[in-house]
Write a protein that holds these residues in place. Sequence first.
Motif, PDB file in Angstrom:
ATOM      1  N   GLU A   1       6.391  16.169  -6.808  1.00 28.00           N
ATOM      2  CA  GLU A   1       5.770  15.529  -8.422  1.00 28.00           C
ATOM      3  C   GLU A   1       6.122  16.844  -9.211  1.00 28.00           C
ATOM      4  O   GLU A   1       5.532  17.969  -8.907  1.00 28.00           O
TER       5      GLU A   1
ATOM      6  N   SER B   1      -3.590   5.848  -8.066  1.00 26.32           N
ATOM      7  CA  SER B   1      -3.136   5.449  -6.741  1.00 26.32           C
ATOM      8  C   SER B   1      -3.064   6.669  -5.935  1.00 26.32           C
ATOM      9  O   SER B   1      -3.164   7.883  -6.386  1.00 26.32           O
TER      10      SER B   1
ATOM     11  N   ILE C   1       2.637   9.288  -4.411  1.00 21.25           N
ATOM     12  CA  ILE C   1       3.980   8.983  -3.434  1.00 21.25           C
ATOM     13  C   ILE C   1       3.753   8.021  -2.258  1.00 21.25           C
ATOM     14  O   ILE C   1       4.750   7.551  -1.809  1.00 21.25           O
TER      15      ILE C   1
ATOM     16  N   THR D   1       3.584   3.582  -1.516  1.00 18.63           N
ATOM     17  CA  THR D   1       4.582   2.729  -2.204  1.00 18.63           C
ATOM     18  C   THR D   1       4.633   1.328  -2.821  1.00 18.63           C
ATOM     19  O   THR D   1       5.339   0.743  -3.263  1.00 18.63           O
ATOM     20  N   ASP D   2       3.350   0.723  -2.392  1.00 21.03           N
ATOM     21  CA  ASP D   2       3.173  -0.596  -2.775  1.00 21.03           C
ATOM     22  C   ASP D   2       1.989  -0.742  -4.112  1.00 21.03           C
ATOM     23  O   ASP D   2       1.692  -1.684  -4.497  1.00 21.03           O
ATOM     24  N   GLU D   3       2.070   0.421  -4.687  1.00 23.06           N
ATOM     25  CA  GLU D   3       0.822   0.456  -5.873  1.00 23.06           C
ATOM     26  C   GLU D   3       1.790   1.529  -7.096  1.00 23.06           C
ATOM     27  O   GLU D   3       2.405   2.312  -6.650  1.00 23.06           O
TER      28      GLU D   3
ATOM     29  N   GLU E   1       2.777   1.979 -14.517  1.00 21.44           N
ATOM     30  CA  GLU E   1       3.835   2.657 -13.926  1.00 21.44           C
ATOM     31  C   GLU E   1       4.023   4.076 -14.743  1.00 21.44           C
ATOM     32  O   GLU E   1       3.678   4.132 -16.059  1.00 21.44           O
TER      33      GLU E   1
ATOM     34  N   PRO F   1      10.374   3.720 -13.340  1.00 22.25           N
ATOM     35  CA  PRO F   1      10.309   2.552 -12.127  1.00 22.25           C
ATOM     36  C   PRO F   1      11.814   1.752 -12.508  1.00 22.25           C
ATOM     37  O   PRO F   1      12.332   1.443 -13.698  1.00 22.25           O
TER      38      PRO F   1
ATOM     39  N   ARG G   1      10.900  -3.070  -9.030  1.00 24.34           N
ATOM     40  CA  ARG G   1       9.489  -2.608  -8.836  1.00 24.34           C
ATOM     41  C   ARG G   1       8.304  -3.154  -9.956  1.00 24.34           C
ATOM     42  O   ARG G   1       7.171  -3.541  -9.780  1.00 24.34           O
TER      43      ARG G   1
END
Length: 179
Positions: free
Chosen positions: A35, A58, A61, A64-66, A83, A87, A91
């Motif tokens: 990052e 969250s 990395i 992946t679902d948040e 986001e 993104p 997503r």
Amino acid sequence: MALGATIHTFDVQLADVDRGRYESLTLRVARHPSETDAFMVTRLLAYCLEYEPGIAFSEGIAATDEPAVLVRDDTGRMVAWIEVGAPDAERLHRGAKLADRAAVYTHRDPSKVAAAWAGKRIHRAEEIPLVSFDPGFVDDVAGVLERRNAMTISITERHAYLELNGSSFSTGIHEQRAG
């Protein structure tokens, strides 16, 4: 927190006049090795500009679902999907369906971010703000980051005034819609 992440601590004095939010926050922000500092600063700004009860970072990395930042209500239901960066449309579409509202904060050229979504299906795209800052602002702020940071941020009339570790910055907060 991700393995190998660098932890940055921010003691934040937040005065969001536009939304009537005034808070003292201590935030521990994990920056994954992949990052950039600019991405982390944008995550931090998104958190401050979206601050409300139930907001959280969250797992980054690894999650992946948040999104990078999210808001949950008292029952644990996700009410905001926030986001950071650029993104992809799929997503953003999924996030807009899962939460009551979605937003994107970017440190990149917003016209290029929006162009990547053109012609793609994004749920409630016309309601999703794409928020950006004056060119160079995020990079300038990233240039004074330390592991422990003292930060004051004031937001008024869609303009942010930020002091970080003794350096002062200001920027317009620009918003367009994803759709």
